[in-house]
Scaffold this motif. Structure first.
Motif, short mmCIF file in Angstrom:
data_model
loop_
_atom_site.label_atom_id
_atom_site.label_comp_id
_atom_site.label_asym_id
_atom_site.label_seq_id
_atom_site.Cartn_x
_atom_site.Cartn_y
_atom_site.Cartn_z
N ALA A 137 13.37 2.94 -1.66
CA ALA A 137 14.53 2.10 -1.33
C ALA A 137 14.40 1.63 0.10
O ALA A 137 15.16 2.03 0.98
N ASP A 138 13.44 0.76 0.36
CA ASP A 138 13.20 0.30 1.73
C ASP A 138 14.12 -0.87 2.08
O ASP A 138 14.53 -1.65 1.23
N PHE A 139 14.43 -0.93 3.35
CA PHE A 139 15.22 -2.03 3.89
C PHE A 139 15.00 -2.02 5.40
O PHE A 139 14.42 -1.08 5.94
N GLY A 140 15.46 -3.04 6.07
CA GLY A 140 15.36 -2.98 7.52
C GLY A 140 15.12 -4.29 8.20
O GLY A 140 15.35 -5.37 7.64
N HIS A 141 14.60 -4.18 9.42
CA HIS A 141 14.58 -5.28 10.36
C HIS A 141 13.25 -6.04 10.27
O HIS A 141 12.41 -5.97 11.17
N LEU A 142 13.09 -6.78 9.20
CA LEU A 142 11.83 -7.46 8.95
C LEU A 142 11.47 -8.42 10.07
O LEU A 142 10.30 -8.64 10.38
N GLU A 159 0.83 -1.21 0.00
CA GLU A 159 0.00 0.00 0.00
C GLU A 159 0.87 1.26 0.00
O GLU A 159 0.55 2.24 -0.69
N ALA A 160 1.95 1.24 0.77
CA ALA A 160 2.81 2.42 0.85
C ALA A 160 3.50 2.68 -0.48
O ALA A 160 3.59 3.83 -0.94
N CYS A 161 3.99 1.63 -1.13
CA CYS A 161 4.63 1.80 -2.44
C CYS A 161 3.64 2.35 -3.46
O CYS A 161 3.98 3.26 -4.25
N ALA A 162 2.42 1.85 -3.44
CA ALA A 162 1.40 2.32 -4.38
C ALA A 162 1.06 3.78 -4.11
O ALA A 162 0.88 4.57 -5.06
N GLU A 163 0.98 4.17 -2.84
CA GLU A 163 0.62 5.55 -2.50
C GLU A 163 1.72 6.52 -2.90
O GLU A 163 1.46 7.62 -3.40
N VAL A 164 2.97 6.13 -2.71
CA VAL A 164 4.08 7.00 -3.12
C VAL A 164 4.08 7.18 -4.63
O VAL A 164 4.27 8.30 -5.13
N LYS A 165 3.85 6.12 -5.36
CA LYS A 165 3.82 6.23 -6.82
C LYS A 165 2.66 7.10 -7.28
O LYS A 165 2.77 7.83 -8.28
N ARG A 166 1.56 7.06 -6.55
CA ARG A 166 0.41 7.89 -6.91
C ARG A 166 0.71 9.37 -6.69
O ARG A 166 0.35 10.23 -7.50
N LEU A 167 1.41 9.68 -5.61
CA LEU A 167 1.67 11.07 -5.25
C LEU A 167 2.88 11.65 -5.98
O LEU A 167 2.92 12.85 -6.25
N ARG A 222 5.42 11.98 3.33
CA ARG A 222 5.66 11.47 4.67
C ARG A 222 4.34 11.18 5.39
O ARG A 222 4.15 10.10 5.96
N THR A 223 3.43 12.14 5.35
CA THR A 223 2.18 11.99 6.06
C THR A 223 1.35 10.84 5.50
O THR A 223 0.72 10.08 6.26
N ALA A 224 1.37 10.68 4.19
CA ALA A 224 0.62 9.58 3.57
C ALA A 224 1.13 8.23 4.04
O ALA A 224 0.34 7.32 4.36
N VAL A 225 2.45 8.08 4.08
CA VAL A 225 3.02 6.80 4.54
C VAL A 225 2.76 6.60 6.02
O VAL A 225 2.38 5.51 6.47
N TYR A 226 2.93 7.66 6.82
CA TYR A 226 2.68 7.54 8.26
C TYR A 226 1.22 7.22 8.55
O TYR A 226 0.92 6.48 9.49
N ASP A 227 0.31 7.77 7.76
CA ASP A 227 -1.11 7.44 7.94
C ASP A 227 -1.34 5.95 7.73
O ASP A 227 -2.13 5.32 8.44
N LEU A 228 -0.66 5.37 6.74
CA LEU A 228 -0.78 3.93 6.50
C LEU A 228 -0.17 3.14 7.65
O LEU A 228 -0.72 2.10 8.06
N VAL A 229 0.95 3.60 8.16
CA VAL A 229 1.56 2.94 9.32
C VAL A 229 0.57 2.91 10.48
O VAL A 229 0.36 1.86 11.11
#
Length: 472
Positions: A384-389, A369-377, A415-422
C-alpha cells in the motif's frame, strides 16, 4: 585500551535537585503520570525514570545540567508523533524524558521580514492558526500535528516539499541547549550569512543527537490565495513522471504538491473512513492515482485563475492519452483521503512502514522491482505505497494481514530486501522519519563509512556533553 564503563545514574539525587528547579508541575515521578510519555506513535515503548516539563530555556538548561551531573541520559520529546522510536525511553527505567508541552509560550511574528520566533513546544497547528491573521503560514504539511522542535530535530518534509522544501530550508535561526546545560544562541533572522560554519545545521535533522532545540526563527510564507486540486488517473503508473514534468513546465513554482497513491492505499481509506466521498463512485479504483495541487499567492485577476489553467492542462493530457480520468471538485475531500491513509492502513493488519526516497527518474523501476520482491518473499503481504512522488519520496508500506501469524524474522527480510533495492537505486532508507533506535542497524548497513566517520568525529568533540544521546 578499553573505554571506562559509563557511571550509573544517580536517579534519587537527580530527582531531588530537579524538584527544586522545576517544581511540582515541572517534574513527574509517579508511575501513573509517566505512562502517556513512554509509548511512541508507531514504534518505541519503554520505561522512564521521570519526566521533566520545563517551561523556559533557562529551566531546560538547568535540568540538563543537573541530569549531566547525575549521569542521567535525557530523551527529548515534543508531541511524540515520531515514527522511529526516537522520542521514547528504553526499557531500563534509567532514562529521563524532557517534554516540551509546557515550553510553548513564544510566538513573535516579523511581518516585514516574513519570519517568526517560536518556542520549540508550539504545535504546527497552533503556529499556523496564529499566522493566519497575518496572511502567512508555515507550509510544511503533515498528517500529524508535531511540535516545531520535533519538526526541526527530524527535518520533516511533507506533501508540499516540491514547492517549499523541508524544515531545514525554512529555518533562519535556532536556540539550542547542549546536554551539559550550555545555551547556544544562533537566533539569526537573516537569510544570507556567509561568516563561516552554519552551526545551527548540526541540530536540524539529527534527532537531538548533539543538543536540544528550545527556540527557532522560521521563514514563513504568504497564504495561497488561489488554489486548485485534482485527483488524476494516469494511463499507467509509469506515465506519472511524464505528467509531473508537463505540470512543472506549465506551472513552475505554482505546482505545490504531486502525490502518488496506490490502489491498495486508496481502497483502505475509502473502506476505513466511510464519511469520505469516493470520487470514483461505482467505478473500479485505478491502479495508481495522483493528487496534484497548484496555487498562487496573488489576489484576484482572471489571469491568475489557476483552477481554469489546471482544467485546460488536464483536458490536453486527456486528449493526448496521458490520463484516463481526473477529478477537480471538493478539494477538502481529496486531501482528507490523502491524510487518512496511514491510519486507515492499520485497520487492514500490521503495518510494515518504510519511508524511502530515490531519484525521481528511478522511481518507476524501483517500485516495480520492490513490488516483485515483496511478492516473491511473501505473496500474502499487501503493498500500500503512497507518498511524495514529486520529490522522489515514497511511503512503501506493507500490510501483514491479521489472519496470518506474525513472523518478525520474515518481516526483517522484507524490510532489508526493499532497503537493498533503495540503496541500489541511489536512494535513502529514511527520507523523512529520521534514524532513531528503530532504524539504527539500517544506519550501520547503508550510510557510507565516510559519513559515519565524520559523525563520530563530531560526537567525540561533544562526548563530554552528550552522555550517550547519540545516533549509532
Amino acid at each position: 585500551m578499553n573505554a571506562r564503563p559509563a557511571p550509573l545514574p544517580d536517579l534519587d539525587g537527580c530527582i531531588s535537585a530537579l524538584s527544586v528547579v522545576l517544581g511540582k508541575n515541572g517534574l513527574y515521578t509517579k508511575r501513573e503520570d509517566l505512562a502517556r510519555y513512554e509509548t511512541g506513535a508507531r514504534y518505541g515503548a519503554g520505561r522512564a525514570a521521570f519526566v521533566m516539563r520545563p517551561s523556559s530555556t533557562a529551566e531546560v538548561a538547568a535540568a540538563l545540567k543537573i541530569c549531566a551531573q547525575h549521569h542521567v541520559i535525557v530523551v527529548p520529546q515534543g508531541a511524540n508523533t515520531g515514527l522511529v522510536g526516537a522520542s521514547t525511553p528504553d526499557e531500563s527505567g534509567r532514562q529521563a524524558i524532557l517534554s516540551f508541552e509546557r515550553a510553548a509560550s513564544t510566538l513573535k511574528v516579523n511581518h516585514i521580514n516574513r519570519s517568526i520566533e517560536v518556542s520549540a513546544g508550539v504545535s504546527l497547528s497552533k503556529l499556523n492558526d496564529f499566522l493566519e491573521s497575518y496572511g502567512l503560514w508555515f507550509p510544511i504539511d503533515l498528517g500529524a500535528d508535531p511540535t516545531i522542535g520535533g519538526m526541526i530535530a527530524t527535518n520533516t518534509g511533507g506533501t508540499r516539499f516540491i514547492r517549499y522544501g523541508d524544515v531545514r530550508r525554512n529555518v533562519l535561526g535556532l536556540e539550542v541547549v547542549l546536554y551539559d546545560g550550555t545555551i547556544l544562541n544562533f537566533m539569526n533572522e537573516v537569510r544570507k550569512d556567509n561568516t563561516g560554519l552554519d552551526a545551527k545545521q548540526l541540530f536540524i535533522g539529527t534527532s537531538g543527537q548533539y543538543g536540544i532545540v528550545t527556540r527557532a526563527v522560521l521563514e514563513v510564507h504568504p497564504l495561497p490565495q488561489n488554489t486548485a486540486t485534482a485527483l488524476i488517473v494516469p494511463s499507467s503508473p509509469a506515465g506519472a513522471l511524464d505528467i509531473l514534468l508537463e505540470l512543472e513546465e506549465q506551472f513552475g513554482p505554482q505546482l505545490t504538491s504531486f502525490e502518488g497513491i496506490s490502489k491498495t492505499a486508496l481502497a483502505a481509506v475509502l473502506d476505513g473512513v466511510p464519511q469520505l466521498r469516493n470520487p470514483f463512485l461505482n467505478e473500479q479504483l485505478p491502479l495508481y492515482s495522483l493528487l496534484v495541487e497548484v496555487s498562487t499567492w496573488n489576489k484576484g485577476g482572471a489571469s491568475l485563475a489557476v483552477d481554469e489553467a489546471l482544467e485546460r492542462e488536464l483536458e490536453r493530457a486527456f486528449e493526448a492519452g496521458e490520463i484516463e480520468n481526473a477529478f477537480t471538485q471538493d478539494a477538502a475531500n481529496l486531501w482528507s483521503i490523502r491524510h487518512h491513509i496511514s491510519d486507515s492502513l492499520k485497520l487492514k493488519g500490521k503495518v510494515i512502514a518504510l519511508d524511502v526516497s530515490v531519484p525521481r527518474d528511478r522511481f518507476v523501476e524501483f517500485r516495480d522491482e520492490a513490488c516483485a520482491e515483496v511478492k516473491r518473499l511473501a505473496d500474502f503481504v499487501l503493498i500500500a505505497d503512497f507518498g511524495h512522488l514529486g520529490d522522489g519520496g515514497v511511503h512503501f508500506n506493507m500490510i501483514w494481514p491479521d489472519g496470518v501469524p506474525y513472523d518478525a524474522e520474515r518481516v526483517e527480510r522484507l524490510r532489508t530486501a526493499v532497503y537493498d533495492l533503495v540503496a541500489a537505486h541511489g536512494g535513502s532508507f529514511s527520507a523523512e522519519h529520521g534514524v532513531g533506535p528503530f532504524n539504527a542497524h539500517y544506519y550501520e548497513r547503508y550510510v557510507p563509512a565516510a559519513k559515519q566517520s565524520i559523525q563520530h568525529l563530531i560526537e567525540e568533540a561533544l562526548a563530554s556533553r552528550s552522555l550517550g544521546n547519540t545516533l549509532p
